[in-house]
Write an enzyme that holds these catalytic residues in place. Sequence first.
Site, PDB file in Angstrom:
ATOM      1  N   HIS A  75      33.367 -16.013  33.873  1.00  0.00           N
ATOM      2  CA  HIS A  75      33.138 -14.566  33.722  1.00  0.00           C
ATOM      3  C   HIS A  75      34.303 -13.885  33.001  1.00  0.00           C
ATOM      4  O   HIS A  75      34.653 -12.741  33.308  1.00  0.00           O
ATOM      5  CB  HIS A  75      32.911 -13.877  35.067  1.00  0.00           C
ATOM      6  CG  HIS A  75      31.700 -14.354  35.801  1.00  0.00           C
ATOM      7  ND1 HIS A  75      30.492 -13.716  35.744  1.00  0.00           N
ATOM      8  CD2 HIS A  75      31.507 -15.424  36.611  1.00  0.00           C
ATOM      9  CE1 HIS A  75      29.604 -14.361  36.488  1.00  0.00           C
ATOM     10  NE2 HIS A  75      30.187 -15.406  37.023  1.00  0.00           N
ATOM     11  N   ASN A 149      24.814 -11.744  40.308  1.00  0.00           N
ATOM     12  CA  ASN A 149      24.431 -12.177  38.967  1.00  0.00           C
ATOM     13  C   ASN A 149      23.080 -11.566  38.606  1.00  0.00           C
ATOM     14  O   ASN A 149      22.412 -10.996  39.463  1.00  0.00           O
ATOM     15  CB  ASN A 149      24.275 -13.704  38.922  1.00  0.00           C
ATOM     16  CG  ASN A 149      25.610 -14.426  38.705  1.00  0.00           C
ATOM     17  OD1 ASN A 149      26.605 -13.829  38.310  1.00  0.00           O
ATOM     18  ND2 ASN A 149      25.614 -15.709  38.970  1.00  0.00           N
ATOM     19  N   HIS A 340      35.897  -9.804  45.233  1.00  0.00           N
ATOM     20  CA  HIS A 340      36.025 -10.866  46.237  1.00  0.00           C
ATOM     21  C   HIS A 340      34.838 -10.763  47.195  1.00  0.00           C
ATOM     22  O   HIS A 340      34.632  -9.711  47.816  1.00  0.00           O
ATOM     23  CB  HIS A 340      37.354 -10.661  46.988  1.00  0.00           C
ATOM     24  CG  HIS A 340      37.670 -11.732  47.972  1.00  0.00           C
ATOM     25  ND1 HIS A 340      36.988 -12.915  48.049  1.00  0.00           N
ATOM     26  CD2 HIS A 340      38.624 -11.802  48.935  1.00  0.00           C
ATOM     27  CE1 HIS A 340      37.507 -13.659  49.014  1.00  0.00           C
ATOM     28  NE2 HIS A 340      38.495 -13.006  49.574  1.00  0.00           N
TER      29      HIS A 340
HETATM   30 FE1  HDE Z   1      31.854 -16.592  40.949  1.00  0.00          FE
HETATM   31  N1  HDE Z   1      33.832 -16.680  40.457  1.00  0.00           N
HETATM   32  N2  HDE Z   1      32.017 -18.371  41.867  1.00  0.00           N
HETATM   33  N3  HDE Z   1      29.850 -16.629  41.285  1.00  0.00           N
HETATM   34  N4  HDE Z   1      31.666 -14.868  39.995  1.00  0.00           N
HETATM   35  C1  HDE Z   1      34.508 -15.762  39.752  1.00  0.00           C
HETATM   36  O1  HDE Z   1      36.576 -14.868  40.339  1.00  0.00           O
HETATM   37  C2  HDE Z   1      33.169 -18.977  42.213  1.00  0.00           C
HETATM   38  C3  HDE Z   1      29.159 -17.580  41.973  1.00  0.00           C
HETATM   39  C4  HDE Z   1      30.563 -14.075  39.945  1.00  0.00           C
HETATM   40  O2  HDE Z   1      33.579  -9.322  37.031  1.00  0.00           O
HETATM   41  C5  HDE Z   1      35.978 -15.996  39.747  1.00  0.00           C
HETATM   42  O3  HDE Z   1      37.843 -13.112  39.816  1.00  0.00           O
HETATM   43  C6  HDE Z   1      32.899 -20.148  43.005  1.00  0.00           C
HETATM   44  C7  HDE Z   1      27.852 -17.110  42.318  1.00  0.00           C
HETATM   45  C8  HDE Z   1      30.831 -12.894  39.177  1.00  0.00           C
HETATM   46  O4  HDE Z   1      35.503  -9.965  37.856  1.00  0.00           O
HETATM   47  C9  HDE Z   1      36.139 -17.224  40.652  1.00  0.00           C
HETATM   48  C10 HDE Z   1      31.537 -20.228  43.102  1.00  0.00           C
HETATM   49  C11 HDE Z   1      27.783 -15.846  41.809  1.00  0.00           C
HETATM   50  C12 HDE Z   1      32.165 -13.014  38.782  1.00  0.00           C
HETATM   51  C13 HDE Z   1      34.712 -17.538  41.006  1.00  0.00           C
HETATM   52  C14 HDE Z   1      30.992 -19.109  42.393  1.00  0.00           C
HETATM   53  C15 HDE Z   1      29.028 -15.559  41.170  1.00  0.00           C
HETATM   54  C16 HDE Z   1      32.658 -14.246  39.319  1.00  0.00           C
HETATM   55  C17 HDE Z   1      36.601 -16.062  38.384  1.00  0.00           C
HETATM   56  C18 HDE Z   1      30.713 -21.275  43.791  1.00  0.00           C
HETATM   57  C19 HDE Z   1      26.588 -14.874  41.847  1.00  0.00           C
HETATM   58  C20 HDE Z   1      32.932 -12.050  37.906  1.00  0.00           C
HETATM   59  C21 HDE Z   1      37.505 -14.856  38.273  1.00  0.00           C
HETATM   60  C22 HDE Z   1      31.035 -21.489  45.142  1.00  0.00           C
HETATM   61  C23 HDE Z   1      26.194 -14.501  43.164  1.00  0.00           C
HETATM   62  C24 HDE Z   1      33.575 -10.964  38.712  1.00  0.00           C
HETATM   63  C25 HDE Z   1      37.351 -14.167  39.515  1.00  0.00           C
HETATM   64  C26 HDE Z   1      34.285  -9.999  37.794  1.00  0.00           C
HETATM   65  C27 HDE Z   1      33.968 -14.685  39.160  1.00  0.00           C
HETATM   66  C28 HDE Z   1      34.408 -18.551  41.833  1.00  0.00           C
HETATM   67  C29 HDE Z   1      29.607 -18.909  42.268  1.00  0.00           C
HETATM   68  C30 HDE Z   1      29.269 -14.303  40.515  1.00  0.00           C
HETATM   69  C31 HDE Z   1      36.924 -18.364  40.090  1.00  0.00           C
HETATM   70  C32 HDE Z   1      33.945 -21.080  43.564  1.00  0.00           C
HETATM   71  C33 HDE Z   1      26.792 -17.858  43.129  1.00  0.00           C
HETATM   72  C34 HDE Z   1      29.864 -11.774  38.853  1.00  0.00           C
HETATM   73  O5  HDE Z   1      36.860 -16.911  41.799  1.00  0.00           O
END
Ligand code: HDE
Length: 703
Positions: A75, A149, A340
């Site tokens: 993202h 999402n 978060h």
């Molecule tokens: Fe994320 N995801 N994600 N994700 N995600 C990040 O956090 C992660 C997942 C989503 O505009 C990171 O600050 C793991 C699902 C959005 O700043 C990180 C897993 C969904 C955004 C991270 C998922 C999301 C992130 C990268 C699986 C939809 C952007 C930078 C367990 C429900 C937020 C950050 C923004 C961002 C980890 C799966 C949505 C690395 C480990 C499912 C919208 O922390």
Amino acid sequence: MSDRAEPHDAKDSQLEHSRVDDTDAHLTTQQGIKVDHTDDSLSAGGRGPTLMDDFHFREKLTHFDHERIPERVVHARGAGAYGTFQAYDASLSDYTVAPFLTDPSVKTPVFVRFSTVAGSRGSADTVRDVRGFATKFYTEQGNYDLVGNNFPVFFIQDGIKFPDFVHAVKPEPHNEIPQAASAHDTLWDFVSLQPETLHAIMWLMSDRAIPRSYRMMQGFGVHTFRLVNAEGRGTFVKFHWTPLLGTHSLVWDEAQKIAGADADFNRRDLWEAIAAGNGPEWELGVQLVSENEEFEFEFDLLDATKVIPEEVVPVRPVGRMVLNRNPENFFAETEQVAFHTANVVPGIDFTNDPLLQARNFSYLDTQLIRLGGPNFAQIPVNRPVAPVHNNQRDGYGQQRIHRNRAAYSESTVGGGCPAIADSEVFKHYTEKIEGHKIRQRSESFQDHYSQATLFWNSMTDPEKAHIVDAFRFELGKVGDMDIRQRAVEQINNVDHSLAREVAAGIGVVPPSQETRPNHGQSSPALSQLREPVERIDTRQVAILAADGVDGGGVTKLRRDLSQRGASVEVLGLADGGIRSADGVEVKADRAMSTVASVLYDAVVVPCGPDSVAALKSNGHARHFVSEAFKHGKPVAAFGKGIDLLRVCEVFGQLADSGAVALDRGVVTTTAMGNELPDEFVDRFAQQVAKHRSWDRDTGHIAA
Ligand code: HDE
């Protein structure tokens, strides 16, 4: 401090303390020392070495050397905006104690960041990808983040697989190719070996992965969360955002071209709509499932690769969000915002979804490296409007001056403060847990195909054709034929006819038989095209004009479409004034060569023999019209303008009289000037609101 008007809300008024305006100010160092020269470094003699004494030079360069932070690992590319959320009524009070969801008098400030997932910070907006839809609610009880999402399902079930999935979809490690794209070997290798990806892959191959606008896409919390009421009773909940402008997509050929014509297409669209006062709106809805219904589904509520079909549990409207304020500094706000999933407020809690559990670890961890230490919650965009008091101290970038002596609890020195509250506190839901410590996926997570099939069955014919084309494009870019073959065999578990169609386009052996019979069920709510929201407001309409154009006709059209809320631009062969045939003043808003039809929703060719002759002999103009037609967009022409459509191979029935003809989204009349009938504008406006005509040949080849 800036001299802005009244703050919009509590968050805006808090941000006001951090805003800096350099108007009427003098240039200084970071220490506030005024400098009189910033173009030459201090050197020994005009041609001698730069001197260590030059603190201004050293400070300026040092700051520059350190002005990048790691981009988000996923993202990375995004755009954000502020707004407010307001509940409609108190109907959720039986389920949650969160006032922002139950008290209609509370207006909660929000910051939303939309994003793509796979690409780097500088990648194009219109790539085929999931879109992030992350909302920070600055509630009076503290920050609540709904980090969702635009797909309701995810690619994996357990967060321990997230690094594997992301490494597979990101550019390949040896050459960092391809950027922001899933059409490559490693992603499809992963997919072919991980059937749990299949449902989300169906969404990725669908039109959902190329939204027309962030303002025209749905959002989903994805996981099943839990609402908790005053008695401590929990209710399972899925969150949905529904855009009031409807859910609309680009077509793939268009999306690829936009990536070149305007890499900032979605970002710019959001910014410009808000700047023009057309703040986008979404309705928040919930699907509620009581705890005693937990095991009444054919899938596990804790499995993030599943939807609860809306026909089974309807979506209940809760409230409305409007985004009405652009950030003032991209880095300070949109880049530094830190979401978060574990930022929850009283009344909302987690479930044991293993993907959510992993996220609850990952987001805090990632902010520490990205924002450089444990005080990132003090960055202006991240600060709650609720008061913050605790014994956490020091660390990089501490901004607060804590005055109390006791930074521990319990204390007598500090008079026992900050004290433990006895009301409005967050109480973890008291779920009873029993079991053995094992490393094993639950049996209830094993059906990977039924809902992928449900999605496929729910699509209309054009949506199905787009999915087939997307699979063919993606797999057609995969070099390793074994991976292509394995992917098709996986698709065969979703639907046999789909697998055969895909195979026919990518040179692999079509599966000879069905491996799983299609269950035949569908969920119409999954389709974007079954019950589309048709609105013309904020749609971009291009009018092509050259010297000799029918000025009266152009003026009427522009006025009537603008009154309906469309954004109308006259595109000339050059910028500036156009000499109309009737002396009515017409001005080109842009030169055609600086834009492209892919940047507009619809095109009109007005009358004027000289104007049309000039457009006919111009490559940009001809390409503009034929490309808009190919992409299924509304096309209109009046008077001599119809001649240009013929040259551009706009097929179908074109008008041969003043009566208005409408054929597959093409609206024509031979009338012009003041004679231009209202019906012409009405019909065209309806087509623009409809967005596309899918009954044109868009290049899909049936197997
Ligand atoms: Fe994320 N995801 N994600 N994700 N995600 C990040 O956090 C992660 C997942 C989503 O505009 C990171 O600050 C793991 C699902 C959005 O700043 C990180 C897993 C969904 C955004 C991270 C998922 C999301 C992130 C990268 C699986 C939809 C952007 C930078 C367990 C429900 C937020 C950050 C923004 C961002 C980890 C799966 C949505 C690395 C480990 C499912 C919208 O922390």
